[in-house]
Write a protein that holds these residues in place. Structure first.
Motif, short mmCIF file in Angstrom:
data_model
loop_
_atom_site.label_atom_id
_atom_site.label_comp_id
_atom_site.label_asym_id
_atom_site.label_seq_id
_atom_site.Cartn_x
_atom_site.Cartn_y
_atom_site.Cartn_z
N LEU A 192 0.86 -1.17 0.00
CA LEU A 192 0.00 0.00 0.00
C LEU A 192 0.91 1.23 0.00
O LEU A 192 1.71 1.42 0.91
CB LEU A 192 -0.91 0.01 1.23
N VAL A 193 0.75 2.10 -1.01
CA VAL A 193 1.63 3.27 -1.15
C VAL A 193 0.77 4.55 -1.15
O VAL A 193 -0.07 4.74 -2.06
CB VAL A 193 2.46 3.19 -2.46
N ASP A 194 1.02 5.42 -0.13
CA ASP A 194 0.30 6.71 -0.05
C ASP A 194 1.08 7.59 0.91
O ASP A 194 1.62 7.11 1.91
CB ASP A 194 -1.13 6.49 0.45
N ASP A 195 1.11 8.89 0.63
CA ASP A 195 1.87 9.81 1.49
C ASP A 195 1.08 10.23 2.73
O ASP A 195 1.61 10.92 3.60
CB ASP A 195 2.32 11.04 0.71
N GLN A 196 -0.20 9.81 2.83
CA GLN A 196 -1.03 10.17 3.98
C GLN A 196 -1.26 8.93 4.86
O GLN A 196 -1.90 7.97 4.43
CB GLN A 196 -2.37 10.73 3.51
N PRO A 197 -0.73 8.94 6.11
CA PRO A 197 -0.88 7.78 7.01
C PRO A 197 -2.33 7.39 7.27
O PRO A 197 -2.64 6.22 7.43
CB PRO A 197 -0.18 8.25 8.29
N ALA A 198 -3.23 8.38 7.31
CA ALA A 198 -4.63 8.06 7.58
C ALA A 198 -5.22 7.19 6.49
O ALA A 198 -5.97 6.24 6.75
CB ALA A 198 -5.43 9.36 7.71
N MET A 243 1.22 12.08 -5.26
CA MET A 243 2.18 12.06 -4.14
C MET A 243 3.30 13.04 -4.45
O MET A 243 3.64 13.26 -5.63
CB MET A 243 2.76 10.66 -3.96
N PRO A 244 3.87 13.67 -3.40
CA PRO A 244 4.99 14.59 -3.63
C PRO A 244 6.25 13.83 -4.06
O PRO A 244 6.34 12.61 -3.88
CB PRO A 244 5.17 15.25 -2.26
N GLU A 245 7.18 14.51 -4.61
CA GLU A 245 8.45 13.97 -5.09
C GLU A 245 8.26 13.01 -6.26
O GLU A 245 8.71 13.26 -7.37
CB GLU A 245 9.24 13.27 -3.97
N LEU A 246 7.54 11.89 -6.02
CA LEU A 246 7.39 10.84 -7.04
C LEU A 246 5.92 10.44 -7.08
O LEU A 246 5.42 9.81 -6.14
CB LEU A 246 8.26 9.65 -6.67
N SER A 274 6.02 6.77 0.62
CA SER A 274 6.59 7.49 -0.52
C SER A 274 7.00 6.50 -1.60
O SER A 274 7.09 5.29 -1.37
CB SER A 274 7.81 8.33 -0.10
N GLY A 275 7.25 7.06 -2.79
CA GLY A 275 7.70 6.20 -3.87
C GLY A 275 9.04 5.56 -3.57
O GLY A 275 9.32 4.41 -3.93
N ARG A 276 9.93 6.30 -2.86
CA ARG A 276 11.25 5.77 -2.53
C ARG A 276 11.12 4.56 -1.61
O ARG A 276 11.79 3.53 -1.81
CB ARG A 276 12.08 6.87 -1.89
N GLU A 277 10.24 4.68 -0.56
CA GLU A 277 10.05 3.55 0.35
C GLU A 277 9.47 2.34 -0.39
O GLU A 277 9.83 1.19 -0.13
CB GLU A 277 9.10 3.96 1.49
N LEU A 286 6.21 6.43 -10.39
CA LEU A 286 6.56 5.21 -9.66
C LEU A 286 6.25 3.97 -10.49
O LEU A 286 7.04 3.03 -10.56
CB LEU A 286 5.81 5.17 -8.33
N ALA A 287 5.09 3.99 -11.14
CA ALA A 287 4.70 2.84 -11.96
C ALA A 287 5.70 2.63 -13.10
O ALA A 287 6.07 1.49 -13.43
CB ALA A 287 3.31 3.05 -12.52
N ALA A 288 6.16 3.73 -13.71
CA ALA A 288 7.12 3.61 -14.81
C ALA A 288 8.42 3.00 -14.33
O ALA A 288 9.04 2.15 -15.01
CB ALA A 288 7.35 4.98 -15.43
N MET A 289 8.87 3.43 -13.12
CA MET A 289 10.13 2.89 -12.60
C MET A 289 9.98 1.40 -12.22
O MET A 289 10.90 0.60 -12.42
CB MET A 289 10.56 3.72 -11.38
N ILE A 290 8.84 1.05 -11.68
CA ILE A 290 8.61 -0.35 -11.31
C ILE A 290 8.62 -1.25 -12.55
O ILE A 290 9.21 -2.33 -12.57
CB ILE A 290 7.28 -0.49 -10.53
N ARG A 291 7.96 -0.78 -13.61
CA ARG A 291 7.86 -1.59 -14.83
C ARG A 291 9.22 -1.79 -15.52
O ARG A 291 9.41 -2.74 -16.25
CB ARG A 291 6.89 -0.94 -15.81
N GLU A 292 10.15 -0.88 -15.25
CA GLU A 292 11.46 -1.02 -15.87
C GLU A 292 12.25 -2.20 -15.29
O GLU A 292 13.18 -2.70 -15.91
CB GLU A 292 12.26 0.28 -15.70
#
Length: 501
Positions: A10-16, A59-62, A37-40, A67-73
């Motif tokens: 689960l990826v989201d910058d908001q803990p709630a 999400m900020p930064e990424l 974050s995308g980095r985590e 993120l999806a593009a980097m994962i698919r690579e």
């Protein structure tokens, strides 16, 4: 296996929001991992296998798209299911962009728990089944590899066994064959072609062609073998001859066994052929040798019997000496014949052996060409020479040191003539009657060889001429007219018995 837990990221910058997603998905019973974050998210992915990624688009930064593009690579995650969550209104172009980045679905905000849970469950189950299928495929491949290795090993052993069998068949001059009883097809191995002397590249193995290679006198024997199989015999063995295309005749022994179907009907006959020509020839030579030994033994016994029956002596001692002398003469010629494998005896050696006990100094000279005598002629002539030399030692030239003996022979068409000339011995008187020795010589030459023995009792010494027929078929190659020369260089010389060489 069906309840194996999978990882859901689960990826989201908001803990709630992350907490809300965990509550909604807890019922699935899977392993839930969170990243703010995308980095985590990337760090977690590099360390773990993930079935489904639930990622917020904004999400900020990424953001989610990046993120999806980097994962698919990454090769490991090219097929990983990613679901986008967007709190803003998503246009068709945004959806298209998401799908291009590798998203499999969109979930709008507010999230409907049942819908999210259902979508995550589908992709988690799909991931689980895919992994199970991959494991099964891997196991199947392992089994296939193992089975293939077993088959290759079995095939290698079979090839090796066939090679050993072929080598054994070749070493034993053997060949194997197979005959389809139903359709008449034949199969020969290399050894079978070799035994029959035919080229496998040009010879067609058919019943008719095989029949042409069998000896005519043995065809009936092989027909009987076929009839035996028709009557239910399962195995048969017989000897037969073949005639190769080059005309060479060979002896073989064939062993055959029949295969039958459920009704007992013959469907196939297989067998082995062994070339026993050398064994047959050896048996023939052995039989011939046995007959020859029997024949020679009978001849020797007959000669010994004649010697014992015809020998005379004034005293028992003289009788024993006479018998022993004649038996010894016979033994000496047997030795000469055995050294030539009973092919014959050279006349020079034969005469030399018989006179050697009496040759002293330069009393005896031998002249004549080399000549190979037949065994029967050699035996009889040896006894005649023995009688002549014995009489000479008792009463003639060899009874005194001054006496001289010349023995010469010559070959005329179909006739061997031996001249026995004594001189410088005691005065010779013509005998009133023929003694045993003279009668023995005449009987040997005239009765046994069909020749003639002439005696001239001159006062200065006996002259005897023996004429022995050689027969019209006597091979000229057995005569050597240039055995050597004496000191005068006039006559062929074999040797001078007792003389210094």
């Amino acid at each position: 296996m069906d309840h194996e837990k999978v990882n859901i990221l689960l990826v989201d910058d908001q803990p709630a929001k992350l907490l809300a997603y965990e509550v909604i998905l807890k019922e699935l019973g899977e392993n839930l991992a969170v990243a703010t974050s995308g980095r985590e998210a990337l760090e977690y992915l590099l360390k773990n296998e993930v079935a489904v990624i639930l990622v917020d688009v904004c999400m900020p930064e990424l953001d989610g798209f990046e993120l999806a593009a980097m994962i698919r690579e990454h090769p490991r995650f090219q097929k990983t299911a990613m679901i986008f969550i967007s709190a803003i209104q998503v246009s068709d172009l945004d959806r298209l962009r998401g799908y291009e980045m590798g998203a499999v679905d969109y979930v709008p905000v507010p999230v409907v728990p049942e819908v999210l849970r259902a979508k995550i469950k589908v992709f988690a189950e799909l991931y689980r089944k895919t992994r199970q299928l991959e494991r099964l495929n891997a196991e199947l491949e392992d089994r296939v590899h193992a089975r293939t290795a077993e088959l290759e090993n079995s095939n290698a052993k079979l090839v090796e066994s066939e090679q050993r069998r072929s080598m054994a068949l070749a070493a034993g001059k053997m060949g194997s064959w197979d005959w389809d009883w139903v359709n008449g097809d034949w199969m020969w191995d290399e050894g079978q072609y070799r035994i029959f002397g035919v080229d496998p590249r040009s010879f067609e193995v058919t019943s008719e062609n095989i029949k042409k290679l069998l000896h005519p006198d043995d065809l009936e024997r092989l027909r009987k073998a076929v009839s035996h199989f028709e009557r239910g015999t399962h195995a048969y063995e017989t000897e037969f001859r073949i005639v190769r295309p080059d005309g060479e005749e060979r002896w073989c022994v064939g062993t055959a066994a029949a295969s039958v179907d459920r009704t007992g009907r013959v469907v196939r006959v297989s067998g082995v052929t062994i070339d026993i020509t050398e064994r047959k020839r050896a048996e023939d030579r052995q039989n011939l040798l046995a007959r020859e030994v029997d024949h020679r033994a009978k001849n020797a016994l007959a000669l010994a019997q004649s010697i014992v029956r015809l020998t005379r002596g004034a005293t028992l001692k003289e009788y024993i000496q006479a018998v022993e002398g004649r038996i010894s003469a016979l033994a000496r010629v047997h030795t000469i014949l055995s050294l030539s494998n009973w092919q014959g005896a050279e006349i020079g050696r034969l005469v030399d052996e018989e006179i050697s006990p009496y040759s002293t100094g330069e009393q005896i000279e031998l002249y004549g060409p080399e000549l190979q005598l037949e065994p029967a002629t050699a035996q009889t002539l040896a006894l005649a020479v023995h009688e002549l030399v014995t009489n000479s030692a008792k009463y003639g030239a060899l009874s005194s040191h001054s006496g001289r003996l010349k023995i010469r022979w010559e070959v005329r068409p179909d006739l061997l003539q031996i001249f026995w000339e004594e001189r410088d011995g005691p005065l010779v008187q013509t005998p009133i009657s023929r003694g045993f020795g003279t009668r023995s010589v005449i009987a040997s030459i005239e009765s046994q060889l069909g020749g003639r023995a002439d005696f001239d009792w001159r006062a200065e010494g006996l002259i005897c001429r023996l004429s022995v027929p050689l027969g019209k078929d006597f091979p000229a190659g057995q005569i050597n007219l240039h055995a050597g020369f004496n000191g005068s260089g006039r006559e062929p010389l074999l040797r001078s018995a007792g003389a210094a060489e």
